[in-house]
Design an enzyme around this catalytic site. Structure first.
Site, PDB file in Angstrom:
ATOM      1  N   ASP A  73       0.872  -1.176   0.000  1.00 20.14           N
ATOM      2  CA  ASP A  73       0.000   0.000   0.000  1.00 20.14           C
ATOM      3  C   ASP A  73       0.910   1.227   0.000  1.00 20.14           C
ATOM      4  OD1 ASP A  73      -2.275   1.532   0.000  1.00 20.14           O
ATOM      5  OD2 ASP A  73      -3.089   0.747   1.881  1.00 20.14           O
TER       6      ASP A  73
ATOM      7  N   GLU B  54       0.090   4.453   1.814  1.00 23.00           N
ATOM      8  CA  GLU B  54      -0.021   5.416   2.916  1.00 23.00           C
ATOM      9  C   GLU B  54       1.022   5.204   3.999  1.00 23.00           C
ATOM     10  OE1 GLU B  54      -2.595   3.782   1.590  1.00 23.00           O
ATOM     11  OE2 GLU B  54      -4.122   5.250   0.998  1.00 23.00           O
TER      12      GLU B  54
ATOM     13  N   HIS C 221      -2.948  -0.336  -3.734  1.00 23.49           N
ATOM     14  CA  HIS C 221      -3.495   0.991  -3.444  1.00 23.49           C
ATOM     15  C   HIS C 221      -4.344   1.520  -4.603  1.00 23.49           C
ATOM     16  CE1 HIS C 221      -3.828   5.107  -2.040  1.00 23.49           C
ATOM     17  NE2 HIS C 221      -3.453   5.484  -3.249  1.00 23.49           N
TER      18      HIS C 221
ATOM     19  N   HIS D 202      -1.353   1.114   6.825  1.00 24.11           N
ATOM     20  CA  HIS D 202      -1.793   2.263   7.638  1.00 24.11           C
ATOM     21  C   HIS D 202      -2.865   1.836   8.629  1.00 24.11           C
ATOM     22  CE1 HIS D 202      -5.376   2.104   5.205  1.00 24.11           C
ATOM     23  NE2 HIS D 202      -4.563   1.872   4.185  1.00 24.11           N
TER      24      HIS D 202
ATOM     25  N   HIS E 298      -7.481   5.133   7.490  1.00 22.68           N
ATOM     26  CA  HIS E 298      -8.753   4.673   6.910  1.00 22.68           C
ATOM     27  C   HIS E 298      -8.704   3.146   6.868  1.00 22.68           C
ATOM     28  CE1 HIS E 298      -6.118   4.606   3.387  1.00 22.68           C
ATOM     29  NE2 HIS E 298      -6.935   3.734   2.845  1.00 22.68           N
TER      30      HIS E 298
ATOM     31  N   GLU F 258      -6.858  -2.609   7.393  1.00 23.10           N
ATOM     32  CA  GLU F 258      -6.477  -3.291   6.152  1.00 23.10           C
ATOM     33  C   GLU F 258      -5.408  -4.359   6.387  1.00 23.10           C
ATOM     34  OE1 GLU F 258      -5.898  -0.574   2.838  1.00 23.10           O
ATOM     35  OE2 GLU F 258      -7.628   0.605   3.443  1.00 23.10           O
TER      36      GLU F 258
HETATM   37 ZN   LIG Z   1      -3.836   2.818   0.083  1.00 21.61          ZN
END
Ligand SMILES: [Zn+2]
Length: 275
Positions: A8, A10, A61, A105, A117, A133
């Protein structure tokens, strides 16, 4: 030995804004892509150094065209592109010996979670616990009998993963100050630590256990707006808890994850999302 790496953006060192993961973000995005690709390479290198013979990298992502194919480690295969079955877990199955999560994240409840998020409900609860996640990756990997052996990202993410998941190697590359500010390692220092973490994770693979859940897996999602819940209720098996909250039960973690992705797509449809 086959190693799966989901990446990802972030939780990559030097990334502090969604523009750095957004194709309309101009130079910000170009920088985010490069940082993400080179940090993924560090994990690939670490896995190879510890004896991996095949490494599959999944661009996890957004629309999943962030990793720059020519800059990616040449020994890695790359899964990318939108409409990928299983999203952030695309390509993951029981043929892998180990899974690694790079650049992840924390969920929205963490004030110190940079770019926090969990897909895009306001709150995701999985088997009674606020989930994120990383947890979704661990659950899908676990369904296939694969251990999640490495988590990299900001400190909040590493702290959560240590508390919620079976033992694994955690590497923090930055500390979130707010949702949009962080105190980050230099990217090269971060890559050294991700390399070392991936190498350690693969070397210690026999110590790690897949994450397993008892059936049924109960998932609860609070959406941002009630109309999103209205539309998610169109999916069979949904129960409405309140204006913004739906609940469902699935026979396996994989089914629970697939249903979650379906709710997320419905809730984020342009006709449904937003005010
Ligand atoms: Zn992401």
């Amino acid at each position: 030995m086959r190693v799966y790496i989901t990446v990802d953006i972030e939780g990559i060192a030097g990334v502090v804004d969604f523009s750095q993961g957004d194709p309309t973000g101009g130079m910000d995005y170009a920088l985010g892509q490069k940082l993400m690709t080179l940090e993924a390479n560090a994990a690939v290198d670490g896995a190879l150094a510890a004896g991996a013979t095949e490494v599959v990298v999944n661009d996890g992502h957004g629309k999943a065209r962030n990793i720059m194919p020519e800059l990616l480690h040449r020994k890695a295969r790359l899964i990318q592109g939108r409409v990928k079955p299983l999203g952030i877990c695309a390509g993951l199955d029981d043929s892998f010996d180990l899974a690694l999560a790079v650049g992840y994240h924390a969920p929205p409840s963490r004030a110190d979670g940079i770019l926090n998020h969990a897909y895009h409900p306001f709150m995701l609860k999985w088997a009674g616990v606020e989930w994120d996640e990383v947890g979704l990756v661990a659950a899908v990997a676990g369904h296939f009998g694969v251990s999640l052996a490495l988590v990299t990202g900001d400190e909040a993410t590493i702290e959560r993963s240590e508390a919620l998941l079976p033992p694994h190697v955690g590497v923090a590359v930055k500390k979130g100050l707010t949702r949009y500010a962080a105190d980050s390692l230099h990217p090269e220092e971060a890559r050294e630590r991700v390399y070392a973490g991936a190498k350690e994770a693969v070397e210690r693979r026999s110590e790690f256990e897949p994450l397993r859940f008892e059936a049924p897996v109960v998932v609860e999602e609070t959406l941002y707006y009630s109309q999103q819940a209205d539309m998610v209720m169109m999916i069979p098996g949904m129960e409405r808890i309140d204006g913004r909250t739906v609940r469902y039960e699935s026979p396996t973690a994989l089914d629970a994850y697939k249903t979650f992705i379906a709710t997320s797509v419905v809730a984020q449809h342009p006709n449904v999302a937003g005010r």
